[in-house]
Design an enzyme around this catalytic site. Structure first.
Site, PDB file in Angstrom:
ATOM      1  CE1 TYR A  47      81.442  23.047 -42.078  1.00  0.00           C
ATOM      2  CE2 TYR A  47      79.493  24.174 -43.018  1.00  0.00           C
ATOM      3  CZ  TYR A  47      80.789  23.585 -43.240  1.00  0.00           C
ATOM      4  OH  TYR A  47      81.353  23.181 -44.374  1.00  0.00           O
ATOM      5  CB  SER A  48      78.553  21.118 -34.455  1.00  0.00           C
ATOM      6  OG  SER A  48      78.536  19.817 -34.994  1.00  0.00           O
ATOM      7  CB  CYS A  58      80.075  15.043 -31.986  1.00  0.00           C
ATOM      8  SG  CYS A  58      79.622  16.228 -33.266  1.00  0.00           S
ATOM      9  CD  GLU A  82      74.492  17.070 -34.726  1.00  0.00           C
ATOM     10  OE1 GLU A  82      73.182  16.855 -34.557  1.00  0.00           O
ATOM     11  OE2 GLU A  82      75.087  18.182 -34.314  1.00  0.00           O
ATOM     12  CE1 TYR A  97      82.023  16.595 -39.347  1.00  0.00           C
ATOM     13  CE2 TYR A  97      80.301  16.700 -37.342  1.00  0.00           C
ATOM     14  CZ  TYR A  97      81.385  16.774 -37.823  1.00  0.00           C
ATOM     15  OH  TYR A  97      82.401  17.696 -37.190  1.00  0.00           O
TER      16      TYR A  97
HETATM   17  P1  FAD Z   1      81.805  19.295 -50.559  1.00  0.00           P
HETATM   18  O1  FAD Z   1      82.224  20.032 -51.592  1.00  0.00           O
HETATM   19  O2  FAD Z   1      80.511  19.094 -50.268  1.00  0.00           O
HETATM   20  O3  FAD Z   1      82.485  17.918 -50.713  1.00  0.00           O
HETATM   21  C1  FAD Z   1      81.878  16.753 -50.145  1.00  0.00           C
HETATM   22  C2  FAD Z   1      81.802  15.530 -50.970  1.00  0.00           C
HETATM   23  O4  FAD Z   1      83.209  15.113 -51.517  1.00  0.00           O
HETATM   24  C3  FAD Z   1      81.290  14.386 -50.377  1.00  0.00           C
HETATM   25  O5  FAD Z   1      79.943  14.429 -50.137  1.00  0.00           O
HETATM   26  C4  FAD Z   1      81.931  13.200 -51.298  1.00  0.00           C
HETATM   27  O6  FAD Z   1      80.877  13.311 -52.315  1.00  0.00           O
HETATM   28  C5  FAD Z   1      83.127  13.822 -51.585  1.00  0.00           C
HETATM   29  N1  FAD Z   1      84.338  13.259 -50.930  1.00  0.00           N
HETATM   30  C6  FAD Z   1      84.559  13.825 -49.796  1.00  0.00           C
HETATM   31  N2  FAD Z   1      85.874  13.044 -49.291  1.00  0.00           N
HETATM   32  C7  FAD Z   1      86.069  12.354 -50.244  1.00  0.00           C
HETATM   33  C8  FAD Z   1      87.275  11.408 -50.246  1.00  0.00           C
HETATM   34  N3  FAD Z   1      88.137  11.144 -49.638  1.00  0.00           N
HETATM   35  N4  FAD Z   1      87.499  10.908 -51.692  1.00  0.00           N
HETATM   36  C9  FAD Z   1      86.253  11.105 -52.693  1.00  0.00           C
HETATM   37  N5  FAD Z   1      85.150  11.899 -52.586  1.00  0.00           N
HETATM   38  C10 FAD Z   1      85.239  12.442 -51.315  1.00  0.00           C
HETATM   39  N6  FAD Z   1      82.123  20.041 -40.610  1.00  0.00           N
HETATM   40  C11 FAD Z   1      83.152  20.749 -39.924  1.00  0.00           C
HETATM   41  O7  FAD Z   1      84.138  21.060 -40.331  1.00  0.00           O
HETATM   42  N7  FAD Z   1      82.772  21.121 -38.583  1.00  0.00           N
HETATM   43  C12 FAD Z   1      81.464  20.999 -37.958  1.00  0.00           C
HETATM   44  O8  FAD Z   1      81.361  21.274 -36.968  1.00  0.00           O
HETATM   45  C13 FAD Z   1      80.684  20.132 -38.691  1.00  0.00           C
HETATM   46  N8  FAD Z   1      79.565  19.814 -38.303  1.00  0.00           N
HETATM   47  C14 FAD Z   1      78.549  19.115 -38.941  1.00  0.00           C
HETATM   48  C15 FAD Z   1      77.048  18.974 -38.273  1.00  0.00           C
HETATM   49  C16 FAD Z   1      76.309  18.332 -38.920  1.00  0.00           C
HETATM   50  C17 FAD Z   1      75.029  18.015 -38.174  1.00  0.00           C
HETATM   51  C18 FAD Z   1      76.554  17.529 -40.004  1.00  0.00           C
HETATM   52  C19 FAD Z   1      75.590  16.865 -41.078  1.00  0.00           C
HETATM   53  C20 FAD Z   1      78.004  17.983 -40.995  1.00  0.00           C
HETATM   54  C21 FAD Z   1      78.811  18.583 -39.836  1.00  0.00           C
HETATM   55  N9  FAD Z   1      80.057  19.135 -40.612  1.00  0.00           N
HETATM   56  C22 FAD Z   1      80.931  19.714 -40.095  1.00  0.00           C
HETATM   57  C23 FAD Z   1      80.459  18.651 -42.263  1.00  0.00           C
HETATM   58  C24 FAD Z   1      79.925  19.622 -43.188  1.00  0.00           C
HETATM   59  O9  FAD Z   1      78.483  20.071 -42.959  1.00  0.00           O
HETATM   60  C25 FAD Z   1      80.236  19.458 -44.619  1.00  0.00           C
HETATM   61  O10 FAD Z   1      79.913  18.328 -44.851  1.00  0.00           O
HETATM   62  C26 FAD Z   1      81.932  19.403 -44.861  1.00  0.00           C
HETATM   63  O11 FAD Z   1      82.307  20.926 -44.246  1.00  0.00           O
HETATM   64  C27 FAD Z   1      82.413  19.130 -46.338  1.00  0.00           C
HETATM   65  O12 FAD Z   1      81.694  20.217 -47.033  1.00  0.00           O
HETATM   66  P2  FAD Z   1      82.365  20.788 -48.218  1.00  0.00           P
HETATM   67  O13 FAD Z   1      81.008  21.663 -48.751  1.00  0.00           O
HETATM   68  O14 FAD Z   1      83.456  21.600 -48.017  1.00  0.00           O
HETATM   69  O15 FAD Z   1      82.475  19.462 -49.142  1.00  0.00           O
END
Ligand code: FAD
Ligand code: A2P
Length: 370
Positions: free
Chosen positions: A149-150, A328, A368, A370
Site C-alpha cells: 500500500y502506498s 499512480c 506506480e 496496480y
Molecule cells: P485479493 O483478495 O488479493 O484479491 C485480488 C485478486 O482478486 C486479484 O489478484 C484477482 O485475481 C481477483 N480480482 C480482482 N478484481 C476482480 C474482478 N473484478 N473480477 C474477478 N477477479 C478479480 N491499494 C489501495 O487500496 N491503496 C493503495 O494505496 C495501494 N497501493 C498499492 C501500491 C503498490 C505498489 C501496489 C503493487 C498495490 C497497491 N494497492 C493499493 C493494491 C493492494 O496491494 C491490493 O492489491 C488490493 O488492496 C487488493 O488486495 P486484496 O487482498 O483486498 O485482494
C-alpha cells in the site's frame, strides 16, 4: 677474487639500472596522481549519506550534516526493508475512518498506525509503500501473503510527531457467479479497529520519490487511491506545520489531475481546497469525475481527457527539465494516459514515444499502478 678496482667498476655499472628503476617509479606515481586529480575535478558532488537508523532515532527530517567522503548510489539514504515478512513489525491501529461522502461508491478508508515502538525504527520517506500481512490463512492453510500500500502520510506523520504511517485503502469488491467477493487484505484493513495490532513490512520503493529541488514542478496523475502518494507530496509542499518541520520550501508548480467516479468519492478534498486557497500560484487541481462529467465524445470523463484539454500548458511544463510527472492508481489508465500524451505531444510537434523514455531515463517519469 675481486680486486678493489673491479668492485668499484661493478658498482658504477649498476648506477644506470638504479636511475632507470627510480625514474619508472616516479613517472608511474605522477601519472596516477594526475589521473586522481582529474577524476576529483569531474566527479559529481557526493550523495548525502544518512544512516536510516539515525533518521529513525531523530524521527524527523534527515539531519543536514556534512556528508562523509563516500560515493553512494542515488537514493542510497532512502530506507528500505527495515521489516521483512519473516519478522514484521506489529503496529497498533490509531485510527481508521471513511474518506467518502454520502452517496459515494464503495468503501475507501484512511488508516493510521503507530510506529513508535518499532526498534529499529520504521522510518520512511514520501512516495514509498509498506506491506501489510492480513491476519488469518489462505485456502491452503498458509499465512496470507503481504499486500503493498502506498504511504499517504509524510515522514512526519499526520500528527507531525514522526511516529506514525497512514494509508488510503479501497476495499476490493467484485461479483463472481452471483456472489460478492471481498478482497482479503483490503477488507481486513477497512475493518480493523483502533487498538488492533497489524503486521507491517517495509518500507519499499524508490520509484515515486520527490526530487530534492525546491523549484521542481510536480505533475500528478491519480485515479482513486492513487492519490495516496500525492497526498503525502502535497502535505510536504503546502501543509503549514509539515512545512515548518521539513524546511523544504517548495517554490515550483504542483498540478494534480484527479480521477474519481463521483464527487462524493473525491479523497482529501477539503485539504486540497485549502491548499488551493492558500497557494493559488503554486497549485493547480483538475478533476475528472467519471460518472458525473462527460468527455467530448459523450463518454465518461477520465483524467486522460483532462490531460488532452490541457495539452499545451502541460507540455510547456514537461519541456522544462525541472518538471517531474507522477502516475499512480489503476493499471488500466496507463494506455489511456499514453494515448493522451501522444496526442498532446503531437499538438506541440513532439513525439511521445521518443520523449517518454527520455523522461524515464532522466528520472522525471514516475509510475506506480496496480
Ligand atoms: P485479493 O483478495 O488479493 O484479491 C485480488 C485478486 O482478486 C486479484 O489478484 C484477482 O485475481 C481477483 N480480482 C480482482 N478484481 C476482480 C474482478 N473484478 N473480477 C474477478 N477477479 C478479480 N491499494 C489501495 O487500496 N491503496 C493503495 O494505496 C495501494 N497501493 C498499492 C501500491 C503498490 C505498489 C501496489 C503493487 C498495490 C497497491 N494497492 C493499493 C493494491 C493492494 O496491494 C491490493 O492489491 C488490493 O488492496 C487488493 O488486495 P486484496 O487482498 O483486498 O485482494
Ligand atoms: P469509472 O469507474 O467511472 O469507469 P475509484 O478507484 O475510486 O473507483 O476511482 C477510479 C477512477 O478511475 C474512476 O473514476 C474510474 O472511472 C476511473 N477509471 C476507470 N478506468 C479508467 C481508465 N482506464 N483510465 C482512466 N481512468 C479510469
Amino acid at each position: 677474487m675481486y680486486s678493489q678496482a673491479k668492485v668499484i667498476a661493478g658498482g658504477l655499472a649498476h648506477i644506470p639500472v638504479v636511475i632507470a628503476v627510480f625514474y619508472f617509479i616516479l613517472t608511474t606515481f605522477n601519472k596516477r596522481a594526475l589521473k586522481f586529480a582529474e577524476e576529483a575535478k569531474t566527479k559529481k558532488p557526493e550523495a548525502k549519506v544518512v544512516d536510516p537508523k539515525k533518521v529513525a532515532v531523530s524521527k524527523a527530517e534527515a539531519p543536514k550534516t556534512e556528508a562523509p567522503k563516500v560515493v553512494k548510489k542515488k537514493h542510497a539514504d532512502v530506507p528500505v526493508n527495515i521489516y521483512r515478512p519473516k519478522t514484521p513489525y506489529e503496529g497498533t491501529v490509531i485510527e481508521n475512518y471513511s474518506l467518502l461522502k454520502e452517496g459515494a461508491i464503495g468503501r475507501v478508508n484512511h488508516i493510521t498506525f503507530d510506529l513508535k515502538d518499532s526498534d529499529p525504527f520504521l522510518n520512511y520517506v514520501e512516495g514509498q509503500s509498506i506491506g501489510i500481512m492480513p491476519a488469518g490463512e489462505d485456502a491452503n492453510g498458509k499465512p496470507h501473503k503481504l499486500r503493498l500500500y502506498s504511504i499517504a502520510s509524510t515522514r512526519h506523520g499526520d500528527d507531525f510527531n514522526g511516529n506514525t504511517v497512514s494509508l488510503c485503502v479501497r476495499q476490493l469488491q467484485y461479483e463472481k457467479d452471483g456472489e460478492t467477493i471481498n478482497g482479503v487484505c483490503s477488507t481486513y484493513l477497512c475493518d480493523i479497529k483502533p487498538g488492533d495490532k497489524v503486521k507491517i513490512t517495509g518500507p519499499v520503493g524508490k520509484e515515486m520519490l520527490l526530487p530534492d529541488e525546491e523549484d521542481a514542478n510536480i505533475v500528478m496523475l491519480a485515479t482513486g487511491t492513487g492519490i495516496a502518494p500525492m497526498r503525502a507530496y502535497l502535505r510536504r509542499m503546502f501543509e503549514p506545520t509539515e512545512k515548518e518541520k521539513n524546511k523544504w520550501n517548495f517554490k515550483g508548480k504542483a498540478w494534480l489531475f484527479m480521477g474519481a467516479p463521483k464527487s462524493a468519492n473525491l479523497l482529501y478534498e477539503e485539504d486540497l481546497q485549502r491548499y488551493l486557497t492558500d497557494n493559488p500560484d503554486n497549485f493547480k487541481y483538475t478533476k475528472a469525475i467519471s460518472r458525473e462529467q462527460q468527455n467530448t465524445k459523450g463518454g465518461r470523463m477520465y483524467i486522460q481527457d483532462r490531460v488532452l484539454e490541457s495539452a499545451n500548458e502541460l507540455f510547456n511544463m514537461i519541456e522544462d527539465e525541472k518538471t517531474h510527472i507522477y502516475l499512480c492508481g489503476l493499471k488500466g489508465m496507463e494506455p489511456g494516459i499514453d494515448e493522451a500524451m501522444t496526442k498532446a505531444a503531437e499538438e506541440k510537434g513532439l513525439n511521445w514515444s521518443e520523449l517518454r523514455p527520455q523522461l524515464k531515463k532522466a528520472g522525471r517519469w514516475h509510475v506506480e499502478t496496480y
